[in-house]
Structure formats: C-alpha cells, structure tokens
Design an enzyme around this catalytic site. Structure first.
Site, short mmCIF file in Angstrom:
data_model
loop_
_atom_site.label_atom_id
_atom_site.label_comp_id
_atom_site.label_asym_id
_atom_site.label_seq_id
_atom_site.Cartn_x
_atom_site.Cartn_y
_atom_site.Cartn_z
N LYS A 1 -9.81 -2.47 1.41
CA LYS A 1 -9.54 -1.35 2.31
C LYS A 1 -10.29 -0.09 1.86
O LYS A 1 -10.79 0.68 2.68
CB LYS A 1 -8.03 -1.09 2.42
CG LYS A 1 -7.26 -2.25 3.08
CD LYS A 1 -7.86 -2.60 4.38
CE LYS A 1 -7.25 -3.71 5.19
NZ LYS A 1 -5.96 -4.24 4.99
N SER B 1 -1.47 -3.78 10.17
CA SER B 1 -1.09 -4.65 9.07
C SER B 1 0.15 -5.47 9.42
O SER B 1 1.11 -4.94 9.99
CB SER B 1 -0.81 -3.81 7.83
OG SER B 1 -1.96 -3.06 7.50
N ARG C 1 0.84 -1.19 0.00
CA ARG C 1 0.00 0.00 0.00
C ARG C 1 0.89 1.25 0.00
O ARG C 1 2.00 1.23 0.52
CB ARG C 1 -0.92 0.01 1.23
CG ARG C 1 -2.14 -0.89 1.08
CD ARG C 1 -3.05 -0.82 2.28
NE ARG C 1 -2.41 -1.33 3.48
CZ ARG C 1 -1.84 -0.59 4.40
NH1 ARG C 1 -1.86 0.74 4.32
NH2 ARG C 1 -1.27 -1.14 5.45
P1 GTP Z 1 -2.47 -7.95 7.21
O1 GTP Z 1 -3.00 -8.94 6.26
O2 GTP Z 1 -1.37 -7.11 6.64
O3 GTP Z 1 -3.52 -7.07 7.81
O4 GTP Z 1 -1.69 -8.75 8.39
P2 GTP Z 1 -2.19 -9.60 9.65
O5 GTP Z 1 -2.48 -8.70 10.79
O6 GTP Z 1 -3.26 -10.54 9.25
O7 GTP Z 1 -0.87 -10.40 10.05
P3 GTP Z 1 -0.51 -11.96 9.90
O8 GTP Z 1 -1.36 -12.83 10.77
O9 GTP Z 1 -0.47 -12.30 8.47
O10 GTP Z 1 0.96 -11.97 10.50
C1 GTP Z 1 1.99 -11.14 10.00
C2 GTP Z 1 3.33 -11.62 10.48
O11 GTP Z 1 3.36 -11.65 11.92
C3 GTP Z 1 3.65 -13.03 10.00
O12 GTP Z 1 5.01 -13.07 9.61
C4 GTP Z 1 3.43 -13.87 11.23
O13 GTP Z 1 4.23 -15.02 11.22
C5 GTP Z 1 3.77 -12.93 12.39
N1 GTP Z 1 2.99 -13.27 13.61
C6 GTP Z 1 1.66 -13.52 13.67
N2 GTP Z 1 1.27 -13.85 14.94
C7 GTP Z 1 2.40 -13.81 15.69
C8 GTP Z 1 2.67 -14.06 17.09
O14 GTP Z 1 1.79 -14.39 17.89
N3 GTP Z 1 3.97 -13.91 17.51
C9 GTP Z 1 4.96 -13.54 16.63
N4 GTP Z 1 6.20 -13.43 17.13
N5 GTP Z 1 4.76 -13.32 15.32
C10 GTP Z 1 3.49 -13.44 14.85
C1 SPV Z 2 -3.07 -4.69 5.16
O1 SPV Z 2 -2.08 -4.08 4.74
O2 SPV Z 2 -3.60 -4.41 6.27
C2 SPV Z 2 -3.64 -5.81 4.40
C3 SPV Z 2 -3.22 -5.98 3.01
O3 SPV Z 2 -4.51 -6.51 4.88
S1 SPV Z 2 -4.01 -4.81 2.00
O4 SPV Z 2 -5.20 -5.44 1.41
O5 SPV Z 2 -3.09 -4.45 0.96
O6 SPV Z 2 -4.42 -3.66 2.77
MN MN Z 3 -5.03 -5.84 6.93
#
Ligand code: GTP
Ligand code: SPV
Ligand code: MN
Length: 581
Positions: A207, A249, A70
């Site tokens: 978004k 994110s 983004r």
């Molecule tokens: P967006 O799709 O961007 O909104 O991200 P999200 O909030 O869904 O994050 P996601 O669950 O994909 O995790 C992002 C990163 O954080 C990944 O590399 C995960 O492995 C790491 N992560 C997720 N949960 C944990 C946790 O409990 N501990 C740690 N240390 N890392 C984590």
């Molecule tokens: C984020 O950045 O919070 C995402 C990916 O979930 S995007 O759809 O690009 O916003």
């Molecule tokens: Mn997101």
C-alpha cells in the site's frame, strides 16, 4: 555484500549508522534464503509450523494482539505544502516527520539483523514496473516480501541499471501502538514506517509504495495507481476480456479475482483468469485503450469467509507454501478460520484454548500470504510487460441499501462521479469501528497519496487521452433484506453481473436509462441455474427519494474538498439531481 549503485550503498550506510543493527543482510530472493528466514523465525517463536502432512511448508504467525490491521490515524502523507496532501490524508511537515521518525529509528535495531530487501513492483522486464528497496529489521517482513513481490537479485540489478528506487525504511520497534507511524514522503519517493509488523503498515511495497507513492508518481506521469483487482473473463468462444474492479478493503476483490463460474456457465465453457487481486496500475496505451498490470506477485488475503463454497481456488493454494497470520488452529494443528468448515478449532488466534465467549477463533482480519503463482487460475497474461487491455472498470462497496446490484455510468466522466461518490461500510482491515458507512472514493480513501480533488481531475484527464475508454460500472453485492440477510448470493454468481457488463461494452444488450445511470432490463441478467431466485426487483430498484438524499450527501462530501473539485464532477452531479426532479 553491497550494490553497484553508490546511492543505494550510501543510503544503507546511513541507516545502519542510525539504527545500529548487529548484522546486515542483503536479500537475494533465493529459496535457500527464504528457508533460512523461516528457520530463524521458528527458532525465535515468530513462526509455528503447521501440520506438515496436510499443510507442508505452511506457518502460523501470531502477531502482537495490538498489531492486527492498518492504522489509518497513524498514517501520514508528508508533502511540503499541506494542501497537496488534501483533507483525505493526515499531514505532517516533512522536516517534522523526519525528525520524529529519525528519533524513533535511532539505535532501534541494536541486537537485530537489518535486511536490505530490493524489490520490483510489476513484471521484472516491464517498462511499467517500478522498483524499491525496503530496509527492515523484521524477518517476517522479508519473508512476506519474497512471497508478495519480485524480490532479490533481479530487482537489485534493475535498480542498479535504472539508478532510481523508492526508499522504504521499516522497523517493528517495540510494537508499541503509542510509538507507531507510517510516514510517506511522495516528493522524495520515500517511506518511513515504525512500530508495526502488520501487512499494510510493514510490507512497504504494497500500500505504501504501490498506492500512496505510486499514485503521486502516476499523476505526474499520466497513469493511474488503483486499489483494484484485475480479472480475465473467457467466453465459450475462447475470447478473454479484462475487467479492473475497485472495492474497499475486505469487500471482495480477492474473491472476484479468482471466482469459479457457476455450473451453468462452466458447462457452457466460461473460464475466469486471475491477473491481480488488490492493486492495479493502469496506463493509457498507444491504441487509446487502458492497459493494466498487477504490481504484486502474491496474495495477502483475508482468511475468514474463505471456504469451499465461496472460494475453492483460494483454498487450493493454501495447503502448501503459505504464511498464515492470526488464524486459529485445529487440534491437529491445521489452520482454521470462521467460514472454512464446521470443525471446532482448538486454539484461537492468540493461542488461547478456543472459547466462543472470547469472540471469533480467527481474528476477523486474519490473513494468508501466498505466491500468486500458486493460484490455479493465474493468467498467462499476468506477466505480459505491456499489461492487459481493460474493457470495464467496476466500483463496488458494501451498502445495505440504495445502491443497486449494478449500474452503468453514461460515460467516463459520469463514471468518475460514481467512483468519487462511492461509500462502504468499514471492515476489520483497519483499526476502528466496523460497519459504519463512510465515503471511500474509488476504494482509495486510505491509499491516495495526494488531494482527492486533484485525483478526480487526474481521472478526468486520463479519460480524455483514451479514444477507447473502458465503460464504468458500480456494483453492490451486499444489499440486505429486512432480516439482515444478503439478497444477492454473491461469490461465483457475481459472474452473471460481469457477463451483463461485458455484453454492454459491446452493445449486445440494451439498458434502461435512469437519472442515476443505466440499469439492466428485466431478464438481461442471466439467472439460469440459480437455485433460489433472489429478489431482483429490490436489487435493481431506483428509489428517487433515497437517491435525492444521496446526492445531497455526495455534494456535501465534494464540498469538503473545496475549490479544487473539478467543475465536471459538479456538473455531473447537478445533472443527476435535475433528472431526479
Ligand atoms: P483486502 O485484501 O482487504 O483488500 O480485501 P478484498 O477486497 O480482497 O476482500 P476479500 O475478497 O478477501 O473478501 C472479504 C470478505 O468479503 C470475505 O469474508 C469474503 O467472504 C466476503 N465476500 C467476498 N465476496 C463476497 C460476495 O460476493 N458476497 C458476500 N456476501 N460476501 C463476499
Ligand atoms: C487492505 O486492507 O486493503 C489490504 C490489506 O489489502 S493491507 O495490505 O494491509 O492493506
Ligand atoms: Mn486491499
């Protein structure tokens, strides 16, 4: 094809006249259409088939190397009055923004096909759902919209019935970062996006519509559009209770939404059900509770860090019918990213022979797109048109220090302060520096379509309507030790914290009251079966000096939003300060 809705036909005609595509295609959302889009992109080189034995119907998209996240500095909220967009948004006057965008769109689809993509955000028959139409010249966007939303004929029929829809216009343009803008016109319920094919910039249902435009709509209609996952926790008695959680994110929403309980919990009969992983629409119900729906129908998830030990549920849905963007590949053409396993990839995300000197093989913000129906823990309540009742709201961020593992707000308004005061280290999900702490209220800094102070006031107002409000919590899975390692094991083990939270919502355990909120008493977070004991003393400490400094920073932050900041928030902060002494 055209629709039965004159307003839609007229808009499409107007855009066709401006953008001058060679062809116009109205998407019906069928399987055959999806196959055709995939075929077309394979021919053009936009998609590469992955290993059909290990990953049937999985494809790799390598984006332009300058189009991987983004672009917050190029994202605008264009309200008539600048102050309505707030200091949290970049603003441009609507007339100026339209003129700029219309210039960019002029003739931009020559030689291309224009896709008309009708979609519904939320269960197709839910009164809480909202529809939109995205016009795009990107088959990648059309295919991703089919995985991410309820796209096609049923959405079109609903739009024709309701006569109302959000208008989203998108072109990849030349993918030139100098000619890239994501413009929102909340007062007109419309979006114009030019110059990027990346998810959050280009899949306009996500978004742009479901957060920036919807947050604005939600304010006028009395509900909340939030950057939250929705998860159901089933206890051994078979009772399922729901939690909505906001993390910025790439800070753990997808992982928390589909976690597998730790062994001791699994054996006792605990289960976790996924309702949503990124966006949540919260509506006050007639019974005074808050109800949540997931407006999306698919995941656009972060690939790096997704492994058998962290998120086996995600891996299970990624071996068929998925589109990968900017991951690496192995020598037998399987998708690969850091944290998947210890194989060595053959090609990096740009298609070069892998060389660790070039950095990670997969882009840190590489993503997978897959239908949520492929999720092994998909909740049978996710399509419920009234949504699921929420017992707890959780705010979390990436904070190396200060913020304890879990903290309970004293009441709704204190919870709104916890949300407003959230901060987190930046990640690769947006362009710019990674790892700097910035204020990210409710994880909505990049997504709130209006003035943050008005948004906090709206949160307070919604709370007043709830006779049975969810309790509010703050969590931090990312606290680090002196060596820089994470103290809390995270992932599955986060259920231990949710367990405590749900116990608290029923007052099954007491908590320790501190100036900054209520903390678990020692021993109340169940650590049974955890191998190495984490340093709970550090995870649950409240450092008064650190918190005094934090209160000052939060006050200065609130001041940035001027007179519109609700007095209630300032009072809450003053109370914390005086109790800290
Ligand atoms: P967006 O799709 O961007 O909104 O991200 P999200 O909030 O869904 O994050 P996601 O669950 O994909 O995790 C992002 C990163 O954080 C990944 O590399 C995960 O492995 C790491 N992560 C997720 N949960 C944990 C946790 O409990 N501990 C740690 N240390 N890392 C984590
Ligand atoms: C984020 O950045 O919070 C995402 C990916 O979930 S995007 O759809 O690009 O916003
Ligand atoms: Mn997101």
């Amino acid at each position: 094809m055209t629709s039965k809705l004159a307003a839609l036909n007229e808009w499409v005609d107007e855009i066709v006249a401006r953008t001058r595509p060679d062809h116009v295609h109205w998407c019906d959302g069928s399987e055959a259409e999806y196959r055709k889009l995939i075929e077309l992109m394979q021919e053009s080189g936009d998609l590469l088939a992955l290993n059909p034995e290990t990953h049937p119907d999985c494809y790799l998209h390598r984006s332009d190397p300058d189009d991987v996240a983004r672009v917050e500095h190029l994202t605008f909220v264009c309200t008539e009055r600048e102050e309505d967009a707030g200091p949290n948004n970049h603003w441009m006057a609507p007339a100026e923004a339209h003129a700029l965008m219309n210039g960019l769109f002029s003739g931009c689809m020559a030689g291309r096909t224009l896709y008309v993509v009708p979609y519904c955000m939320g269960p197709i028959d839910s009164p809480l759902s909202r529809c939109g139409v995205e016009i795009t010249d990107s088959p990648y966007v059309a295919a991703n919209m089919r995985l991410m939303t309820r796209m096609g004929q049923p959405a079109l029929e609903r739009i024709e019935r309701e006569g109302q829809f959000v208008k989203g216009l998108h072109s990849i343009g030349e993918l030139d970062p100098e000619r890239r803008y994501i413009m929102h016109f909340p007062e007109e319920l419309s979006i114009k996006s030019f110059g990027s094919g990346y998810g959050g910039n280009a899949l306009l249902g996500k978004k742009c519509h479901a957060l920036r435009i919807a947050s604005h709509q939600a304010r006028t209609e009395g509900w909340l559009a939030e950057h939250m996952l929705i998860v159901g926790i089933e206890n051994p008695e078979g009772e399922v209770r729901y939690v909505a959680a906001a993390f910025p994110s790439a800070c753990g929403k997808t992982n928390l939404a589909m976690l597998i309980p730790p062994e001791a919990y699994r054996e006792a009969g605990w289960k976790v059900w996924t309702v949503g992983d990124d966006i949540c629409w919260l509506h006050p119900g007639e019974d005074g509770r808050l109800y949540a729906v997931n407006p999306e129908a698919g995941f656009f998830g972060v690939a790096p860090g997704t492994g058998a030990d962290t998120n086996p549920n995600a891996l299970a849905m990624l071996d068929r019918d998925a589109i990968f963007t900017n991951v690496a590949v192995t020598d037998d053409n399987q998708p690969w990213w850091e944290g998947l396993d210890d194989r060595v990839p053959a090609k990096d995300w740009m298609g070069r022979d892998f060389d660790p000197r070039n950095g990670p093989a997969a882009h840190p913000n590489s993503r997978f797109t897959v239908s949520i129906s492929r999720c092994p823990t998909y909740s049978d309540q996710a399509e419920n048109p009234t949504g699921v009742p929420i017992d707890a709201i959780v705010f979390g961020g990436r904070r190396a220090s200060l913020i304890p593992l879990v903290l309970e707000a004293r009441d709704w308004n204190h919870g709104v302060l916890l949300g407003a005061a959230m901060a987190s280290e930046t990640t690769a999900a947006a362009t710019g520096q990674v790892g700097v702490v910035r204020r990210d209220p409710m994880a909505m800094k990049p997504f709130c379509g209006y003035h943050f102070a008005d948004y906090w006031k709206h949160w307070i107002n919604v709370g007043e309507k709830l006779t049975h409000p969810p309790k509010i919590y703050q969590v931090n899975w990312f606290r680090r030790d002196d060596q820089g390692g994470f103290i809390w094991p995270g992932f599955s083990e986060n259920l231990r914290v949710l367990d405590w939270i749900l116990k608290r919502t029923r007052e099954e355990v007491d908590a320790e009251s501190t100036p900054v909120g209520n903390l678990p008493r020692s021993g109340d977070i169940n650590l049974d079966g955890l191998g190495d004991m984490p340093d709970m003393a550090t995870l649950l400490e409240v450092d008064p000096d650190g918190w005094r400094a934090e209160v000052d920073v939060v006050e200065a932050f609130l001041d940035e939003f001027g007179d519109r900041v609700p007095e209630t928030l300032r009072r809450e902060l003053a109370r914390v300060r005086s109790e800290l002494g």
